[in-house]
Design a protein around this motif. Structure first.
Motif, short mmCIF file in Angstrom:
data_model
loop_
_atom_site.label_atom_id
_atom_site.label_comp_id
_atom_site.label_asym_id
_atom_site.label_seq_id
_atom_site.Cartn_x
_atom_site.Cartn_y
_atom_site.Cartn_z
N ILE A 1 0.91 -1.14 0.11
CA ILE A 1 -0.17 -0.07 -0.07
C ILE A 1 0.74 1.25 -0.07
CG2 ILE A 1 -1.58 1.41 1.36
CD1 ILE A 1 -2.67 -1.44 2.38
N LEU A 2 1.83 1.21 0.90
CA LEU A 2 2.74 2.46 0.94
C LEU A 2 3.63 2.77 -0.25
CD1 LEU A 2 3.79 2.36 4.89
CD2 LEU A 2 1.99 3.93 3.59
N GLY A 3 4.06 1.56 -0.59
CA GLY A 3 4.98 1.62 -1.93
C GLY A 3 4.02 2.26 -3.32
N THR A 4 2.86 1.70 -3.17
CA THR A 4 1.86 2.25 -4.49
C THR A 4 1.63 3.81 -4.19
OG1 THR A 4 0.90 0.10 -4.46
CG2 THR A 4 -0.37 1.80 -5.31
N ILE A 5 1.23 4.20 -2.92
CA ILE A 5 1.18 5.73 -2.49
C ILE A 5 2.21 6.58 -3.03
CG2 ILE A 5 0.43 7.29 -0.85
CD1 ILE A 5 -1.29 5.05 0.23
N PHE A 6 3.27 6.04 -2.68
CA PHE A 6 4.50 6.66 -2.61
C PHE A 6 4.88 6.75 -4.13
CE2 PHE A 6 9.17 7.42 -2.59
CZ PHE A 6 9.25 8.54 -1.56
N PHE A 7 4.70 5.78 -4.86
CA PHE A 7 5.06 5.92 -6.17
C PHE A 7 4.17 7.03 -6.80
CE2 PHE A 7 4.25 4.41 -10.68
CZ PHE A 7 5.57 4.30 -11.07
N VAL A 8 3.04 6.75 -6.72
CA VAL A 8 1.81 7.58 -7.52
C VAL A 8 2.08 9.12 -6.93
CG1 VAL A 8 -0.56 8.09 -7.55
CG2 VAL A 8 0.28 5.72 -7.78
N SER A 9 2.64 9.48 -5.74
CA SER A 9 2.70 10.80 -5.21
C SER A 9 4.01 11.43 -5.74
CB SER A 9 2.53 10.64 -3.70
OG SER A 9 3.41 10.01 -3.19
N ILE A 10 5.02 10.81 -5.77
CA ILE A 10 6.32 11.34 -6.18
C ILE A 10 6.67 11.35 -7.69
CG2 ILE A 10 8.89 10.66 -6.02
CD1 ILE A 10 7.62 11.66 -3.21
N LEU A 11 6.14 10.07 -8.27
CA LEU A 11 6.57 10.50 -9.94
C LEU A 11 6.03 11.59 -10.54
CD1 LEU A 11 7.57 8.86 -12.39
CD2 LEU A 11 5.46 7.82 -12.59
N PRO A 12 4.87 12.22 -10.32
CA PRO A 12 4.17 13.52 -11.05
C PRO A 12 5.11 14.82 -10.41
CG PRO A 12 2.24 12.10 -10.23
CD PRO A 12 3.57 11.57 -9.61
N LEU A 13 5.57 14.60 -9.47
CA LEU A 13 6.49 15.67 -8.70
C LEU A 13 7.85 15.78 -9.27
CD1 LEU A 13 5.22 15.44 -5.08
CD2 LEU A 13 4.46 17.04 -6.69
N THR A 14 8.52 14.47 -9.39
CA THR A 14 9.83 14.66 -9.92
C THR A 14 10.22 13.96 -11.30
OG1 THR A 14 10.24 12.46 -8.88
CG2 THR A 14 10.25 14.26 -7.60
N GLY A 15 9.26 13.29 -11.58
CA GLY A 15 9.53 12.62 -12.80
C GLY A 15 10.59 11.34 -12.72
N SER A 16 11.41 11.44 -11.77
CA SER A 16 12.30 10.34 -11.31
C SER A 16 13.25 11.05 -10.34
CB SER A 16 13.02 9.88 -12.64
OG SER A 16 13.79 8.90 -12.00
N SER A 17 13.43 10.23 -9.54
CA SER A 17 14.55 10.66 -8.55
C SER A 17 15.36 9.46 -7.82
CB SER A 17 13.93 11.50 -7.47
OG SER A 17 13.12 10.95 -6.55
N LEU A 18 16.54 9.69 -7.09
CA LEU A 18 16.96 8.55 -6.28
C LEU A 18 16.09 8.07 -5.39
CD1 LEU A 18 19.66 6.90 -5.77
CD2 LEU A 18 20.21 8.47 -4.41
N LEU A 19 15.35 8.97 -4.70
CA LEU A 19 14.38 8.61 -3.73
C LEU A 19 13.32 7.34 -4.25
CD1 LEU A 19 13.74 8.73 -0.49
CD2 LEU A 19 12.01 10.54 -1.17
N LEU A 20 12.92 7.76 -5.31
CA LEU A 20 11.91 6.95 -6.12
C LEU A 20 12.38 5.85 -6.57
CD1 LEU A 20 9.05 6.52 -7.12
CD2 LEU A 20 9.57 7.82 -9.30
N ASN A 21 13.58 5.87 -7.06
CA ASN A 21 14.34 4.63 -7.49
C ASN A 21 14.50 3.57 -6.39
OD1 ASN A 21 16.28 6.56 -9.48
ND2 ASN A 21 14.86 5.00 -10.43
#
Length: 187
Positions: free
Chosen positions: A132-152
């Motif tokens: 659940i948290l991984g999904t929420i984090f992915f959906v919330s971070i991707l639009p903000l950054t496009g990609s980042s080390l934290l997202l990776n």
């Protein structure tokens, strides 16, 4: 069933490897092709996880797994389109709103499946939380950054967690899964 698990292991391994390559080398063609492979195979692994925990007749699991399988298959060509466009993921999504819709449907499926993991109690509780948290984090971070080390890194953690679930599923197939299904004792 074991071939579905193998497909899931292949898919989530491709995703984990693509994240490692992306961390060290950026967006290379191998990242895009590995991500496309992940999209193709991962849904079958989620379906296997559903089938393994389905002896408890969890409708959330079934609905979530079907949604995830269909959306993953629908997203298979997405990374290749992004690569060929020369745009960042965020720029590509801005011009291709259909993928935003598919992503929203995928989010619903992932949340339902994560809740089903918690509800069924077949897999460890923490894996449902990570799901659940991984999904929420992915959906919330991707639009903000496009990609980042934290997202990776979060994607890598999520991938490893699903690989863990798949190996538990394989263990259950080899061991006491059938006994548990027949006896109805899943606690």
């Amino acid at each position: 069933m074991k071939y579905l698990i193998y497909a899931g292991i292949l898919g989530f391994s491709c995703w984990g490897i693509s994240e490692v390559i992306e961390i060290f080398s950026g967006y290379t063609p191998s990242v895009y092709y590995l991500t496309a492979s992940y999209h193709f195979f991962a849904g079958f692994g989620i379906w296997a996880l559903h089938k393994i925990q389905s002896a408890k007749n969890n409708l959330l699991s079934q609905i979530g797994a079907v949604i995830i399988l269909i959306t993953y298959l629908g997203l298979t060509y997405f990374p290749i389109q992004v690569m060929n466009s020369g745009l960042s993921i965020s720029e590509f999504l801005a011009g291709n709103t259909l993928y935003k819709l598919v992503g929203g449907i995928w989010f619903l499926g992932m949340m339902l499946f994560g809740i089903s993991i918690l509800k069924t109690k077949f897999y460890p509780f923490w894996t449902g939380i990570i799901f659940i948290l991984g999904t929420i984090f992915f959906v919330s971070i991707l639009p903000l950054t496009g990609s980042s080390l934290l997202l990776n890194l979060s994607n890598l953690l999520f991938s490893i967690s699903v690989l863990y679930l798949l190996t538990l599923g394989m263990k259950n197939l080899k061991g006491d899964y059938l006994k548990r299904k027949i006896n109805g004792s899943f606690e």
